[in-house]
Structures are given as structure tokens and as C-alpha cells.
Design a protein around this motif. Structure first.
Motif, PDB file in Angstrom:
ATOM      1  N   ARG A   1       0.100   1.671  -1.140  1.00 51.91           N
ATOM      2  CA  ARG A   1       0.141   0.632  -0.106  1.00 51.91           C
ATOM      3  C   ARG A   1      -0.192  -0.743  -0.676  1.00 51.91           C
ATOM      4  N   TYR A   2      -0.824  -0.763  -1.848  1.00 54.28           N
ATOM      5  CA  TYR A   2      -1.247  -2.036  -2.442  1.00 54.28           C
ATOM      6  C   TYR A   2      -0.409  -2.407  -3.664  1.00 54.28           C
ATOM      7  N   GLY A   3       0.801  -1.845  -3.719  1.00 52.15           N
ATOM      8  CA  GLY A   3       1.768  -2.301  -4.708  1.00 52.15           C
ATOM      9  C   GLY A   3       1.676  -1.642  -6.068  1.00 52.15           C
ATOM     10  N   LEU A   4       0.892  -0.574  -6.203  1.00 53.29           N
ATOM     11  CA  LEU A   4       0.812   0.159  -7.468  1.00 53.29           C
ATOM     12  C   LEU A   4       1.552   1.481  -7.305  1.00 53.29           C
ATOM     13  N   THR A   5       2.611   1.647  -8.065  1.00 51.61           N
ATOM     14  CA  THR A   5       3.449   2.833  -7.919  1.00 51.61           C
ATOM     15  C   THR A   5       3.737   3.451  -9.281  1.00 51.61           C
ATOM     16  N   GLY A   6       4.238   4.687  -9.234  1.00 51.79           N
ATOM     17  CA  GLY A   6       4.709   5.353 -10.448  1.00 51.79           C
ATOM     18  C   GLY A   6       3.670   5.427 -11.548  1.00 51.79           C
ATOM     19  N   LYS A   7       4.091   5.021 -12.759  1.00 54.55           N
ATOM     20  CA  LYS A   7       3.221   5.105 -13.939  1.00 54.55           C
ATOM     21  C   LYS A   7       2.011   4.180 -13.848  1.00 54.55           C
ATOM     22  N   GLN A   8       2.124   3.134 -13.043  1.00 58.61           N
ATOM     23  CA  GLN A   8       0.984   2.218 -12.893  1.00 58.61           C
ATOM     24  C   GLN A   8      -0.247   2.951 -12.350  1.00 58.61           C
ATOM     25  N   GLN A   9      -0.011   3.974 -11.535  1.00 61.40           N
ATOM     26  CA  GLN A   9      -1.126   4.695 -10.937  1.00 61.40           C
ATOM     27  C   GLN A   9      -1.848   5.598 -11.931  1.00 61.40           C
ATOM     28  N   VAL A  10      -1.170   5.999 -12.998  1.00 61.51           N
ATOM     29  CA  VAL A  10      -1.765   6.952 -13.951  1.00 61.51           C
ATOM     30  C   VAL A  10      -1.991   6.339 -15.331  1.00 61.51           C
ATOM     31  N   SER A  11      -1.716   5.055 -15.496  1.00 62.05           N
ATOM     32  CA  SER A  11      -1.998   4.373 -16.759  1.00 62.05           C
ATOM     33  C   SER A  11      -3.438   3.882 -16.763  1.00 62.05           C
ATOM     34  N   PRO A  12      -4.085   3.826 -17.939  1.00 65.13           N
ATOM     35  CA  PRO A  12      -5.451   3.278 -17.988  1.00 65.13           C
ATOM     36  C   PRO A  12      -5.501   1.875 -17.395  1.00 65.13           C
ATOM     37  N   ILE A  13      -6.539   1.594 -16.648  1.00 58.14           N
ATOM     38  CA  ILE A  13      -6.646   0.301 -15.980  1.00 58.14           C
ATOM     39  C   ILE A  13      -6.620  -0.841 -16.981  1.00 58.14           C
ATOM     40  N   ARG A  14      -7.149  -0.599 -18.196  1.00 59.14           N
ATOM     41  CA  ARG A  14      -7.159  -1.668 -19.199  1.00 59.14           C
ATOM     42  C   ARG A  14      -5.749  -2.110 -19.583  1.00 59.14           C
ATOM     43  N   ASN A  15      -4.754  -1.266 -19.347  1.00 62.33           N
ATOM     44  CA  ASN A  15      -3.372  -1.601 -19.696  1.00 62.33           C
ATOM     45  C   ASN A  15      -2.652  -2.349 -18.578  1.00 62.33           C
TER      46      ASN A  15
END
Length: 555
Positions: free
Chosen positions: A441-455
Motif C-alpha cells: 500500500r506504500y509503494g514497495l512491491t516485488g523485490k523491493q519488499q525482500v531486498s535488504p533495506i540498506r539497498n
């Protein structure tokens, strides 16, 4: 405690108490209390040791430039500390002048006052025993935050209980040696203080009282700022639930002072003034006392003005009037000799002055104004992160406020993915797919959800924060410059989410696009005041434009 120790304790305790003569220096106490923190692991050790040396030299320089005088007023064997005629100077500047230091056992004091008035200097003088505190009273002076490490905040507080095992073994060894009764007595007392039962619950409760959320308690120490690591150090020292000693702390957090303190000490005009209760009670009591003081002051000034006027008019008149004038002059002299009421002098400086307003769950307001006018400061005041110099901020005990600010991303655990981080923060959500929908709902989808936050980009990190903030289900939102790293599409999505939010909102932003979409009121912060703008944000934009053009023309 092992049973054999328990049997021997009663017999040893009386004998040890008589023989015990403490001569422990403050630095020895410091070393004992924080031994687990003394040797950081890894490559940081040399840097920390070097910094520690510099800090020690800096403390020594401050000590040499400080002069303290005072007289012990309490009984030498008392566990209370009463010092009369206390004065403190630093580089010749008088910070305290002929005042009293009164600290009673079992009470927790919040020491407050303006920056530079001498609060930290007073604690340092106490910590170095430059005031006449009896030798049987140990002093622990917490001046440094814990060193960065991979331990979580919760682990750092819980590990204090690990000292219990070491102390029990040492006590068992000393129990068979009659010559060690003094040291054995100290170990018994420390064992009583360290209760390992329910250690995690107790540690979590202490951290929560110091402002740590459940997520922050699991955050690594190296990811905290120095101020938060100082709170962890304080939590370690407060981990004894039977704390019956004296605590004196300096804090600028209203919520912290309210939750911890039983008394307040106000350092004002080189005097220490004492108030019973927490910070809110202090504000109420001080307002009442100052109101009565000003009434008395005004009455006295009116009487003085009236008598001076009478003396000036009739002092050389008829004999009867002259006698009356002389009588009033004697009365005036007696008033002055007995001491007049001083005018109330408020702490300075002010960012705001004489503010009075209320907000509720229907509030949708944007704070605008020049940089440095105090917009973010107002939000911090309302959150309890800063203290008002005068007056009181009253917050409903059940209201839950969610605040977004530019440093919120610093609390994210960068090695986790957004999905892992949210699942950790909100364990009640058991299904990953459900959490994926929440994050989406806040615009994070796909690989963005499972990538390290630092990336992730700065904007994507902000979206993680928005998801985290919204899922706490606050009653009010305080948004401090939320669009700094957002693109136009995301700003519009944020505006839509805010408009769907069923609660109050205060927004600090220079983004007229967002303000136009979400704000129902505009408040202008300027010249130590807040003024309601009775037109829309576009009209305010034109007002600013005209103001700048006029200033440019005048130049």
C-alpha cells in the motif's frame, strides 16, 4: 543464592557491618559498575580507548577549573545528603551561590534548568566528591553512553544479571575466609540487588519507560545515536527493581521526567529550588507559587508608590500632614529592611511566548513559516521530547501519537528486508502475504519488499517508515518534512493516505502541493507566536512572494 551461602549470611552480616569502612573512590565504583562495557570487542577497541583517554583528560581539565564549597548539614551516618552553603564556580564564573543540596534516600530527582547554568557541572562535582558527601555513601556518576556493539538494547540490560553467577561464586569462596568479611558483605548486598527472575520482562519494562519501543529494544547498539546509548546505560543501572537509593538525572524529555521522577530540582538564578512530584506537578506548583509571588510583588510596589507619592506631596506641609508623611516613611523603611518580594524572572530564551491552543482528532493543520521559527520544535514539545520553559502541555493519557521526521529512517534495521522488518515489528501478523499487502500500500512491491533495506533508495526507506508508522494505528500523526525524498507520485499517494486516515494531523512542510491536499487550516509560526492564516495555502504562497519582492526592492 546457594543454600550454604544463605546459612552463613546471617552470621557474617552483623560482623561484616561493624568491620566495614568504605573508602572506595568514585573512579573505582565506576570501574566496577560498568565492567562489561570497559573492553569493546573487535577493531573498535583502540578508537574507544583513545576517545576514553581524551574524555578523561577533558574531565580532569574541568575538575581543575572548578571550585566547590559547602558544609555537610545531615548526620554523618545518614543515607540522606544535605549540604548547606553550597557554592560552585567554573573558571571564575559563579554557577551556584550559597544554596542547599538536599537529596533523600529512595527519591528520584530530575535536575532541570537552562543550558549553561551548571547542571552537568554540579553532577560532575558530586561524582568527584568535591562536595562533602559521607564516605559510606557510594557514588556512581554516569557520564558516557555505552560503546557501539552488535548487542541489542534488551541484551545489554539483561546481561547485568549475568553478574549474579560470578558474584555467587566469589561469595561462596569468600564465605570460608574470616578475613574477607568486609568484601563478603558487599557481595551479599549486590546479590540482593540482582534478581535474575523475569529478567527479560523487567529489562523490557525499564527500556519502555525510557522511550524504547518493542522494535527499538531489538535494535543493535551500534545503530543508536549517543543519546539513546546513554539511555541504555541508564537502563542497566536502573535494572534493580528494588532501587531504594538516590537518583539524580538530567533530561530534556518531559515524558521521561514524568515517568521516572518523584521530585524536581530547578537550577535557577544560581539557586537550587525543590519541588515534589514529577515534571507536570512541578509546572503546576511553580505556576501557583509564581502567581502568588507576583501578586505580592505588585501589592508591595503599589504600596511603595503610594507612600512615596504621599511623602513627596505632604512631607513639607502642615505639621499634621508632615507627621503622617514621616510615619509612612518609617513604614517604607521597615518594608525595605525586612526584604521585599522579588519580581518573577522567567527562564530565557523563548522560541514561543504565551502560546495557548488545543488540538484534537479532527485537527488537520499545516505549520508554515521561516526556517528557525520553531515548527519542528513545536512538534517535539507536543511529543514531550522537549520541555516548555513555562506553562504546561496536557496530553490525554490514552492518546497515541505517531511522528514522522527526517531521522526516522535511522531506526530501521538495514540488514533486514522491509518484509522481515515489518514481520519483526508486528509479530501479530503471521502470514507473509498479508504483510506484503500492507507494505504494498506504500509503494514497495516485488523485490523491493525482500531486498535488504540498506539497498533501498532514500525514498523507499521513507516508505518503509510510513508503513511502520501507519500500522501502529496512532490517533494523531505529526509529520515533519515527510516529502524530502519523495517523488511527485508518492507525494500524491501520501496525501491520499493522510486523507483516508481517521485521526488528527499536524504537518510541517515546505511542499505546497501536499499542504494544499491535506490541510484544513494553516498556522503561521513567526515572531514567537502562532497565527492562524485565514486564507488557503496558495494565498500564503503569494504573500511570501510579495514579501520577498518587497525585501529585494528595499535592498
Amino acid at each position: 543464592m546457594p543454600s550454604d551461602l544463605a546459612k552463613k549470611k546471617a552470621a557474617k552480616k552483623k560482623e561484616a557491618a561493624k568491620a566495614r569502612q568504605r573508602s572506595k573512590k568514585p573512579e573505582e565504583m565506576n570501574g566496577e559498575a560498568e565492567q562489561p562495557d570497559a573492553q569493546p570487542n573487535g577493531a573498535e577497541s583502540n578508537g574507544v580507548a583513545s576517545l576514553t583517554k581524551e574524555l578523561d583528560e577533558f574531565e580532569l581539565a574541568k575538575t581543575e577549573a572548578r571550585a566547590v564549597t559547602g558544609v555537610l548539614a545531615s548526620h554523618p551516618n545518614s543515607t540522606d545528603v544535605h549540604i548547606s552553603s553550597l557554592s560552585l564556580t567554573f573558571h571564575g564564573q559563579e554557577l551556584l551561590a550559597d544554596t542547599s543540596l538536599e537529596l533523600n534516600s529512595g527519591r528520584r530527582y530530575g535536575l532541570i534548568g537552562l543550558n549553561g547554568t551548571g547542571k552537568s557541572m554540579l553532577l560532575s562535582a558530586i561524582g568527584h566528591r568535591e562536595v562533602p558527601i559521607p564516605e559510606h555513601i557510594d557514588i556512581y556518576h554516569l557520564t558516557r553512553e555505552m560503546a557501539p556493539s552488535d548487542k541489542t538494547a534488551l541484551q545489554c540490560v539483561m546481561e547485568v544479571d549475568e553478574q549474579r553467577i560470578m558474584l555467587e561464586k566469589e561469595a561462596e569462596r569468600l564465605a570460608h575466609e574470616d578475613s574477607e568479611c568486609e568484601k563478603l558483605m558487599e557481595l551479599y548486598e549486590r546479590l540482593e540487588e540482582l534478581d535474575a527472575d523475569k529478567a527479560e520482562v523487567r529489562a523490557s519494562r525499564i527500556l519502555h519507560g525510557l522511550g524504547f519501543t518493542t522494535a527499538m529494544q531489538q535494535k543493535k547498539l551500534k545503530d543508536f545515536s549517543g543519546g539513546w546509548r546513554m539511555r541504555v546505560a541508564l537502563a542497566r543501572r536502573s535494572s534493580n527493581r528494588k532501587f531504594k537509593r538516590i537518583l539524580v538525572l538530567i533530561s530534556h524529555s518531559q515524558d521521561f521526567l514524568n515517568g521516572v521522577c518523584t521530585n524536581i530540582i530547578h537550577l535557577h538564578q544560581r539557586k537550587l529550588k525543590y519541588y515534589t512530584g514529577n515534571y507536570d506537578q512541578y509546572v503546576k506548583t511553580r505556576e501557583e507559587l509564581e502567581e502568588n509571588q507576583m501578586k505580592r510583588f505588585n501589592w508591595e510596589q503599589d504600596q511603595i508608590a503610594h507612600m512615596k507619592n504621599y511623602i513627596a506631596r505632604f512631607g513639607h506641609g502642615s505639621a499634621k500632614l508632615a507627621r503622617q508623611a514621616q510615619s509612612k516613611e518609617k513604614t517604607l523603611q521597615k518594608m525595605v529592611a525586612s526584604g521585599l518580594t522579588e519580581k518573577v524572572v522567567n527562564d530565557k530564551p523563548y522560541i514561543y511566548k504565551n502560546l495557548e491552543f488545543g488540538i484534537d482528532l479532527d485537527t488537520r493543520v499545516a505549520l508554515v513559516g521561516p526556517n528557525g521559527a520553531g515548527k519542528s520544535t513545536l512538534l517535539k514539545l507536543l511529543m514531550g521530547e522537549l520541555l516548555p520553559s513555562d506553562g504546561m502541555i496536557r496530553k490525554h493519557s490514552h492518546v497515541k501519537i505517531g511522528r514522522y521526521h527526517q531521522h526516522l529512517t535511522e531506526q530501521l534495521e538495514l540488514d533486514l528486508s522491509p518484509l522481515e522488518y515489518m514481520m519483526k515489528c508486528f509479530p501479530e501478523i503471521k502470514e507473509k502475504e498479508e504483510m506484503r499487502k500492507i507494505i504494498g500500500r506504500y509503494g514497495l512491491t516485488g523485490k523491493q519488499q525482500v531486498s535488504p533495506i540498506r539497498n533501498l533508495s532514500d525514498g523507499q526507506k521513507c516508505r518503509v517508515c510510513f508503513a511502520w508508522l501507519a500500522w501502529q494505528n496512532p490517533h494523531m500523526l505529526f509529520l515533519d518534512e515527510p516529502t524530502n525524498h519523495l517523488d511527485i507520485e508518492t507525494i500524491d499517494a501520501l496525501a491520499e493516505a493522510v486523507n483516508e486516515f481517521d485521526g488528527g494531523m499536524m504537518l510541517v512542510s515546505h511542499d505546497f502541493r501536499l499542504i494544499q491536499q491535506v490541510a484544513q487550516e494553516i498556522w503561521v509560526c513567526e515572531n514567537q507566536a502562532i497565527t492562524k492564516w485565514n486564507r488557503d495555502i496558495l494565498a500564503y504562497k503569494e504573500h511570501l512572494k510579495s514579501k520577498i519582492e518587497k525585501q529585494t526592492h528595499d535592498i
